[in-house]
Motif scaffolding. Structure first.
Motif, mmCIF file in Angstrom:
data_model
loop_
_atom_site.group_PDB
_atom_site.id
_atom_site.type_symbol
_atom_site.label_atom_id
_atom_site.label_comp_id
_atom_site.label_asym_id
_atom_site.label_seq_id
_atom_site.Cartn_x
_atom_site.Cartn_y
_atom_site.Cartn_z
ATOM 1 N N TRP A 57 38.177 27.709 30.518
ATOM 2 C CA TRP A 57 37.289 28.249 31.548
ATOM 3 C C TRP A 57 37.639 29.698 31.854
ATOM 4 C CZ3 TRP A 57 38.154 29.741 36.786
ATOM 5 C CH2 TRP A 57 36.983 29.962 37.521
ATOM 6 N N VAL A 58 38.920 30.013 31.949
ATOM 7 C CA VAL A 58 39.350 31.380 32.257
ATOM 8 C C VAL A 58 39.066 32.314 31.087
ATOM 9 C CG1 VAL A 58 41.307 32.873 32.792
ATOM 10 C CG2 VAL A 58 41.141 30.616 33.862
ATOM 11 N N GLY A 59 39.493 31.918 29.889
ATOM 12 C CA GLY A 59 39.244 32.742 28.710
ATOM 13 C C GLY A 59 40.134 33.960 28.634
ATOM 14 N N GLY A 60 39.614 35.048 28.045
ATOM 15 C CA GLY A 60 40.390 36.273 27.831
ATOM 16 C C GLY A 60 39.970 37.385 28.770
ATOM 17 N N ASN A 72 39.590 39.075 34.356
ATOM 18 C CA ASN A 72 39.206 40.021 35.406
ATOM 19 C C ASN A 72 38.400 39.335 36.498
ATOM 20 O OD1 ASN A 72 39.535 41.125 32.728
ATOM 21 N ND2 ASN A 72 39.006 43.124 33.567
ATOM 22 N N THR A 73 37.493 38.451 36.097
ATOM 23 C CA THR A 73 36.672 37.719 37.059
ATOM 24 C C THR A 73 37.540 36.863 37.965
ATOM 25 O OG1 THR A 73 34.822 37.635 35.498
ATOM 26 C CG2 THR A 73 34.795 36.046 37.304
ATOM 27 N N ALA A 100 31.884 45.636 46.465
ATOM 28 C CA ALA A 100 31.203 44.386 46.828
ATOM 29 C C ALA A 100 30.387 43.844 45.670
ATOM 30 C CB ALA A 100 30.319 44.619 48.046
ATOM 31 N N SER A 101 29.810 44.737 44.869
ATOM 32 C CA SER A 101 29.007 44.288 43.725
ATOM 33 C C SER A 101 29.874 43.580 42.690
ATOM 34 C CB SER A 101 28.289 45.478 43.087
ATOM 35 O OG SER A 101 29.222 46.425 42.578
ATOM 36 N N ALA A 102 31.106 44.067 42.494
ATOM 37 C CA ALA A 102 32.020 43.419 41.549
ATOM 38 C C ALA A 102 32.423 42.035 42.050
ATOM 39 C CB ALA A 102 33.264 44.282 41.336
ATOM 40 N N VAL A 103 32.648 41.920 43.358
ATOM 41 C CA VAL A 103 33.006 40.625 43.949
ATOM 42 C C VAL A 103 31.846 39.647 43.819
ATOM 43 C CG1 VAL A 103 33.639 39.429 46.080
ATOM 44 C CG2 VAL A 103 34.638 41.665 45.565
ATOM 45 N N ALA A 110 31.463 32.752 38.110
ATOM 46 C CA ALA A 110 32.255 31.534 38.294
ATOM 47 C C ALA A 110 31.367 30.348 38.674
ATOM 48 C CB ALA A 110 33.324 31.759 39.361
ATOM 49 N N VAL A 111 30.436 30.578 39.586
ATOM 50 C CA VAL A 111 29.554 29.495 40.048
ATOM 51 C C VAL A 111 28.632 29.035 38.920
ATOM 52 C CG1 VAL A 111 27.648 28.920 41.583
ATOM 53 C CG2 VAL A 111 29.645 30.110 42.488
#
Length: 202
Positions: A57-60, A72-73, A100-103, A110-111
């Motif tokens: 799920w996390v990946g690279g 990074n996400t 805020a856009s990155a968040v 993720a969702v």
């Protein structure tokens, strides 16, 4: 370390200590993107399968060929969570404020990825009722996050299930968020502001 502990009496049983360490390190890196197998994933203990699914799920890292939501996400989400818990208005790292856009994008990725896991797992469980949940969830996450690992059940799946996994691989490689932005991102933005309202979150 977790792979070493979980598989000490499992897939790496009988190996000398140094080989167990190398196998543990190697198999903890594999779910991030590669799809190689130095031991049989079908013989993994259930905690190992859960850990491997989390790694898939996390990946690279972002802008790499790895699958998953990207490191990074996950980092942005954790930093945002930290800011919320500690009462900070905005998440920050290395003396820089994260936009805020990155968040918002991190949470969206993720969702969406989590919803896709549930969706494709549900579909495959419906199409393949004779298969175990452990095998199905592993197969779905491997396809969706373009890892390439398998419990060895792929050849036994029906054509409908294989097409479903193909769709998961396509969405995982291109990214559903990218597809949605491609279709919806060109729409004209409405220049209006609505009143602010607090929503109870508990």
């Amino acid at each position: 370390m977790l792979f070493f502990i979980f598989e000490y009496k499992g897939t790496i049983k009988g190996m000398d200590f140094s080989t167990k360490v190398i196998q543990s390190l190697f198999n903890a890196i594999l779910p991030r993107t590669t799809g190689f197998a130095s031991v049989n994933p079908a013989e993994f203990a259930v905690p190992t399968v859960l850990m491997v699914c989390l790694l898939m799920w996390v990946g690279g890292s972002s802008q790499s060929m790895a699958g998953g939501v990207k490191v990074n996400t996950l980092a942005v989400i954790l930093l945002s969570l930290k800011a919320t818990i500690t009462g900070h208005k905005e998440p920050s790292a290395f003396n820089r404020t994260i936009s805020a856009s990155a968040v918002n994008r991190a949470y969206s990725v993720a969702v969406i990825s989590t919803l896709l896991v549930f969706f494709f797992t549900f579909v495959l469980l419906f199409l393949e009722p004779q298969m175990s949940f452990k095998d199905i969830i592993f197969e779905v996450m491997s396809a969706l996050f373009t890892v390439g690992s398998s419990m060895g059940i792929t050849a036994e799946l029906s054509s409908a299930s294989k097409y479903t996994l193909c769709m998961a691989m396509f969405l995982g490689r291109v990214g559903l968020l990218s597809i949605l932005m491609g279709f919806l991102g060109a729409q004209k933005e409405i220049d209006s502001t609505y009143p602010t309202e607090n929503v109870i979150i508990s």
